[in-house]
Design an enzyme around this catalytic site. Structure first.
Site, PDB file in Angstrom:
ATOM      1  CD  GLU A 230      28.054  52.822  16.716  1.00 34.40           C
ATOM      2  OE1 GLU A 230      29.262  52.583  16.457  1.00 34.40           O
ATOM      3  OE2 GLU A 230      27.130  52.063  16.438  1.00 34.40           O
ATOM      4  CB  CYS A 264      29.788  48.847  15.505  1.00 39.22           C
ATOM      5  SG  CYS A 264      28.265  48.821  16.461  1.00 39.22           S
TER       6      CYS A 264
END
Length: 487
Positions: A230, A264
């Site tokens: 990720e 994020c």
């Protein structure tokens, strides 16, 4: 793997020439020893342990929130939100692992009608999790809970900036499951993360920058260790002409500025259709200007955790302004390290670093477009593809736009809603990485599929034997033509 000072090597490490090697090896060995008994508990037994862990976390929620706040500088409410998400995702993984992963029958088909066919998801063994500093409890709990619910044990390498949060999670699980060694923690910097990649764990789950993700993949390639990556994001919002602009502006400011923009899936760019642009910009600027930044009890934005990140953020703002962007709020005067006050930029060229690279700070770019179609093209032109959002009063149109966006997750008339729904997989495409945590896909990510067949009876035709005859194969062809030879 966030940068920082590496821990001093131990005596056991000195012989390897690699800081942290012995600690990592010991943690992996302990997790390996604990795994068979943990798997043998079955789904119901593991659920009881994970439920007890969740209850303990919630009972001590203030303690965890305070620890997160002290390590990251988050505001109390941002830290409390993280704790709530931890508990909910842990609950979901424990509750749904049996349904998602249990052995199930699948159709054998006409050719293999004499066979019983089943599919099962077996634990991989030991999972390595490399966590970030920005959400030091919530982000690791996704792979940790999925791995544990599926029968694996875990070695967690928290960011060197937030080691205490990782240790707290391990300590509370040990309290809920004494003597089982289910979650090991190894502290250290990127060198320790690299050791974990090479340690022989059965899979690595990494969350961090895309650049570091590439290093993790390279280290894992040495031992063919599979990875979930990720990486970073450059999440975008599309605002249609008919959008509820008050709601869109409120969502945009929260998604861009919460946790000081260090998220994020935080919002970094907005494409608003021209008819709505003027009012939307007014609302966004006013809402962002009302936010409080600094070391104060009522602050909305805390510090930028990585000192060097302040200069990255400053560089993106300077580049945008040098290329002709307008600063609707903030600018060079917004920087008072370690704090950065909200910045809102408009008319930013698409090749500016403020639009091509992850800023990871409280900077929001709002560009005006001629149509939703143009907005979709601009969103998809970037190298990242983590999350996105769409605002329009026409929900059907919103879903249609969402389906055309190159992003792993999209919210319509909301922001980051997907992260709060434990049943939904979390992950991206392109430079944002691959693989998924959360949801059924996240549970399966940390298992290996195993197909098993069992013969029910001797077949009348035996095409997979050297004793077959030409008549056997002709009969088989006739049968297939009769059943599957028509459209």
């Amino acid at each position: 793997m966030s940068p920082g000072a590496a821990p001093a090597p131990t005596d056991a490490d000195a012989g390897t020439g690699r800081p942290g090697a012995a600690a990592v090896a010991g943690a992996v060995a302990a997790a390996r020893r604990a795994q068979p008994a943990w798997e043998a508990l079955g789904f119901a037994g593991r659920k009881r342990v994970l439920d007890a862990w969740r209850v303990l976390i919630l009972r001590r929620a203030d303690e965890l929130a305070d620890l997160i706040g002290r390590e990251t500088g988050k505001t109390p409410d941002d830290a409390r939100l993280e704790v709530v998400l931890v508990a909910d995702h842990l609950r979901w993984a424990a509750a749904h692992a049996a349904r998602v992963l249990r052995r199930r029958r699948v159709p054998a088909g006409m050719l293999m009608v004499n066979q019983s066919a089943t599919l099962a998801y077996r634990p991989l063994g030991v999972i390595g999790v490399i966590g970030p500093w920005n959400y030091p409890a919530f982000i690791p709990i996704g792979p940790v809970s999925a791995a544990l619910a599926g029968g694996n044990t875990v070695v967690l390498k928290p960011s060197e900036l937030t080691p205490a949060t990782g240790r707290w999670l391990a300590a509370t699980l040990a309290e809920a499951a004494p003597g089982q060694d289910l979650l090991q923690v190894v502290a250290g910097d990127g060198d320790t993360g690299a050791e974990l990649c090479r340690s022989g764990v059965d899979k690595i789950s990494f969350t961090g920058s895309s650049a570091t993700g590439r290093k993790v993949m390279a280290a894992c390639a040495e031992t063919l260790t599979p990875v979930v990556i990720e990486g970073g994001g450059k999440d975008a919002m599309v605002v249609a002409a008919d959008a509820d602009l008050e709601a869109a502006a409120d969502a945009a400011v929260w998604a861009a500025m919460s946790n000081a923009g260090q998220t994020c899936v935080g919002l970094e760019r907005v494409y608003v259709v021209r008819e709505a642009a003027e009012r939307f910009l007014e609302l966004v600027t006013a809402k962002a200007a009302a936010l409080r930044t600094g070391d104060r009890p009522d602050a909305d934005l805390g510090p930028i955790v990585l000192p060097r990140q302040v200069e990255v953020i400053r560089g993106h703002v300077r580049d945008a302004l040098a290329r002709g962007a307008r600063a609707l709020l903030g600018g060079e005067h917004s920087f008072a390290p370690p704090y950065v006050a909200p910045v809102v930029l408009a008319d930013v060229p698409e090749d500016s670093t403020a639009l091509t690279q992850e800023t990871f700070g409280p900077v929001l770019v709002v560009n005006t477009v001629g149509s939703v179609e143009e907005a979709v093209e601009l969103v998809n032109a970037g190298s990242y593809g983590l999350g996105a959002s769409v605002f329009t009063r026409d929900r059907a149109a919103g879903r249609s736009v969402a389906g055309r966006l190159r992003a792993g997750m999209v919210s319509v008339n909301a922001v980051i809603a997907f992260a709060g729904i434990p049943a939904l997989p979390f992950g991206g495409v392109g430079d944002s990485g691959f693989g998924r945590v959360h949801g059924a896909d996240g549970l399966r990510e940390f298992t290996r599929t195993q197909a098993v067949t069992s013969q029910l009876f001797r077949p009348p035709l035996r095409p997979t034997s050297f004793s077959r005859t030409p008549g056997t194969m002709r009969a088989l062809v006739r049968m297939m033509r009769a059943v599957h030879g028509r459209r």
